[in-house]
Design a protein around this motif. Structure first.
Motif, PDB file in Angstrom:
ATOM      1  N   ALA A 214       0.811  -1.221   0.000  1.00  0.00           N
ATOM      2  CA  ALA A 214       0.000   0.000   0.000  1.00  0.00           C
ATOM      3  C   ALA A 214       0.842   1.268   0.000  1.00  0.00           C
ATOM      4  O   ALA A 214       0.490   2.253  -0.677  1.00  0.00           O
ATOM      5  N   GLY A 218       0.361   3.825  -2.927  1.00  0.00           N
ATOM      6  CA  GLY A 218      -0.248   5.086  -2.544  1.00  0.00           C
ATOM      7  C   GLY A 218       0.554   6.287  -3.012  1.00  0.00           C
ATOM      8  O   GLY A 218      -0.017   7.283  -3.490  1.00  0.00           O
ATOM      9  N   ARG A 222      -0.723   9.010  -5.895  1.00  0.00           N
ATOM     10  CA  ARG A 222      -0.769  10.436  -5.576  1.00  0.00           C
ATOM     11  C   ARG A 222       0.178  11.250  -6.448  1.00  0.00           C
ATOM     12  O   ARG A 222       0.312  12.468  -6.268  1.00  0.00           O
ATOM     13  N   TYR A 325       2.108   6.843   6.987  1.00  0.00           N
ATOM     14  CA  TYR A 325       0.870   6.395   6.345  1.00  0.00           C
ATOM     15  C   TYR A 325       0.114   7.585   5.741  1.00  0.00           C
ATOM     16  O   TYR A 325      -0.416   7.501   4.622  1.00  0.00           O
ATOM     17  N   LEU A 329      -0.847   7.690   1.923  1.00  0.00           N
ATOM     18  CA  LEU A 329      -2.196   7.201   1.670  1.00  0.00           C
ATOM     19  C   LEU A 329      -3.284   8.232   1.929  1.00  0.00           C
ATOM     20  O   LEU A 329      -4.456   7.969   1.656  1.00  0.00           O
ATOM     21  N   GLY A 333      -6.744   6.556   4.303  1.00  0.00           N
ATOM     22  CA  GLY A 333      -5.848   5.393   4.295  1.00  0.00           C
ATOM     23  C   GLY A 333      -5.045   5.286   5.574  1.00  0.00           C
ATOM     24  O   GLY A 333      -4.885   4.200   6.141  1.00  0.00           O
TER      25      GLY A 333
END
Length: 546
Positions: A214, A218, A222, A325, A329, A333
């Motif tokens: 992830a 992510g 982005r 994170y 994310l 997320g």
């Protein structure tokens, strides 16, 4: 020097009503050789013994809890600091596995110390290690639940998105709730605890996989580039006032704390099926998997984090992992992953209080703890659980948790109690085996062979270094009161207090491990062997048989 292999007497083995349901004869006879009757229920397979240690390590939550130790040295400290230290920790695991296979008992560390130490030193050293290990595990419970309280609060902060921060009173209130919930869960879930531990294997591995997938996905979604390999593997930062080389060494504190619970396999020895094999394998699998999976996770984190390390260290969420994170994310997320981290951190605390209660119960069985007669009780109505000991640990944790009302430095004392006390407890029996007991050691089913002694030597040297390292302030040589490392104060008080208590009072009645086995649960040859083994008079325990 070998004792004669005991003959199995089915009638003798069946006399205690509970014995056939608690253990297989082979496990109970091996335990009887060490002087103990079977009181806990053996229900943990090899995989489930491994799962106890692996779930306590809880790789991603533990990494999140300890990023503040490794981040100041930048990606090199995170990635290579983890790998280097974890290799040494694996060697410690191998040294411990040799002893655990030969003599699997719930109070293994202090029991081995008593067995191997010289005659003049066995009682005081065993007493010291028993208390150090018990209090170290209590410190682990406190630090895990304190960190979990901070993680829960960081989730609230992320969801509110208004810069809200909790007061210390709120943090302690959340901490109290977690301790009480853990105690209730540990006492009442004995029947399903092995299944919970099995599920934890899949949950923890799934979180590692989800994180390493992830985070880079992510960043790409982005429209942001990943950090270069040069940054990940060669960028050495220094956000401390120490020299850069020592800042890198201090990054070892992250794996030292994270991979700090494989001795929990030892404390589950009397609930493990085929303990002579299950316990050492659990130790090695947990330490080895932490080494590999932790390195993988941290590499991906270094590739996706903000290149400005100070931005992550000084995260507005109060959790560097939450910031990583969030950067990769976004809000939703990050919140989703942090909620999962909180759940796994809760399981870590649950597994830790289970393991700690077994160590403390074993120590009270030998009459070393205050009110031992009360706390050594095993509840047959609640699946052969040491319920009173679990409740006692909860009360102690609530008292120690009051430190978090003072400041962050006082709270960090809980971490230091866990690391330094456990490292002393791990190192002492290995040291005693090398100095006094090499001729008394008879291998079990797991044995590292001709490498056993060199591995033990390296393990002792590393553990001594780890204790010293844990006493340094992480910010620099001139810390403020808030940044001071109080490890030497906290652990010095514990160790000095323990020895003072021993020489003033306990030496009159503490003579080491006590025999609880009787003629109804072992043969005469078992009893004789347990006497010579447990109290250091005569031949060593031969766990291999003849």
């Amino acid at each position: 020097m070998h004792s004669q292999a005991p003959t199995r007497d089915p009638e003798a083995m069946r006399r205690p009503d509970e014995m056939p349901t608690l253990s297989e004869p082979g496990d109970s006879q091996l335990l009887a050789k060490m002087g103990y009757k079977q009181e806990l229920k053996r229900q943990y397979s090899t995989a489930q013994v491994f799962a106890v240690a692996f779930s306590i390590m809880g790789l991603v939550p533990s990494i999140a809890s300890t990023l503040s130790f490794s981040l100041p040295a930048g990606p090199v400290g995170m990635v290579w600091g983890w790998l280097t230290a974890s290799i040494f920790i694996l060697l410690v695991g191998l040294a411990m596995a040799d002893l655990a296979s030969a003599m699997p008992t719930a109070g293994g560390l202090y029991w081995w110390t008593h067995y191997f130490a010289g005659e003049k030193y066995k009682n005081p050293l065993s007493f010291l290690i028993g208390y150090s290990n018990t209090l170290g595990l209590i410190g682990g419970i406190c630090s895990v639940d304190y960190t979990l309280a901070l993680m829960i609060i960081s989730c609230v902060s992320i969801s509110r998105d208004d810069g809200w921060t909790a007061s210390r009173g709120v943090i302690y209130a959340v901490y109290v709730g977690l301790i009480l919930l853990h105690a209730i869960s540990a006492a009442l879930s004995g029947r399903i605890m092995p299944k919970i531990q099995t599920a934890c294997i899949y949950i923890n591995i799934s979180l590692v996989i989800a994180t390493v997938i992830a985070l880079p996905v992510g960043k790409v979604v982005r429209g942001e580039a990943l950090n270069s390999g040069n940054f990940v593997f060669r960028h050495l930062d220094n956000q401390t006032e120490w020299p850069t080389g020592w800042a890198f060494m201090l990054a070892w504190l992250a794996p030292i704390w994270s991979i700090g619970s494989f001795d929990s396999c030892v404390h589950m020895s009397e609930e493990a099926l085929h303990a002579a094999k299950a316990v050492p394998l659990g130790i090695i699998w947990s330490a080895g998997s932490a080494c590999v999976l932790g390195f993988l996770t941290l590499t991906v984190m270094a590739a996706t984090m903000d290149p400005n390390v100070s931005n992550t260290i000084n995260s507005k969420f109060g959790q560097p992992m939450a910031q990583i994170y969030y950067d990769a994310l976004g809000k939703d997320g990050a919140l989703g992953f942090m909620i999962v981290l909180c759940f796994i951190q809760y399981i870590i605390g649950l597994s830790l209080i289970v393991a700690a209660s077994r160590q403390a119960w074993a120590f009270s069985r030998d009459g070393a703890l205050p009110f031992s007669t009360f706390f050594r009780h095993i509840s047959k109505r609640i699946q052969y659980q040491p319920v009173r000991m679990i409740c006692g640990l909860a009360v102690i944790c609530l008292i120690l948790g009051l430190l978090c009302l003072i400041n962050s430095a006082a709270s960090n004392a809980l971490f230091s109690l866990f690391v330094a006390s456990n490292y002393l407890s791990w190192g002492m029996p290995i040291f005693c085996r090398l100095v006094w007991g090499q001729d008394r050691f008879y291998p079990g089913e797991f044995y590292t062979g001709r490498f056993s002694k060199p591995i033990a030597c390296i393990a002792v040297i590393y553990l001594l270094f780890g204790v010293i390292l844990s006493m340094f302030p992480t910010t620099g040589p001139n810390p403020s009161p808030a940044d001071m490392n109080y490890t030497i104060v906290i652990n010095g008080f514990v160790w000095a207090g323990c020895m003072t208590y021993y020489f003033l009072f306990a030496r009159r009645w503490f003579t080491g491990p006590r025999m609880t086995v009787d003629d109804s649960s072992s043969t005469n040859s078992d009893n004789e062997t347990s006497r010579s083994g447990a109290f250091g008079r005569g031949s060593a325990i031969d766990t291999k048989g003849e």
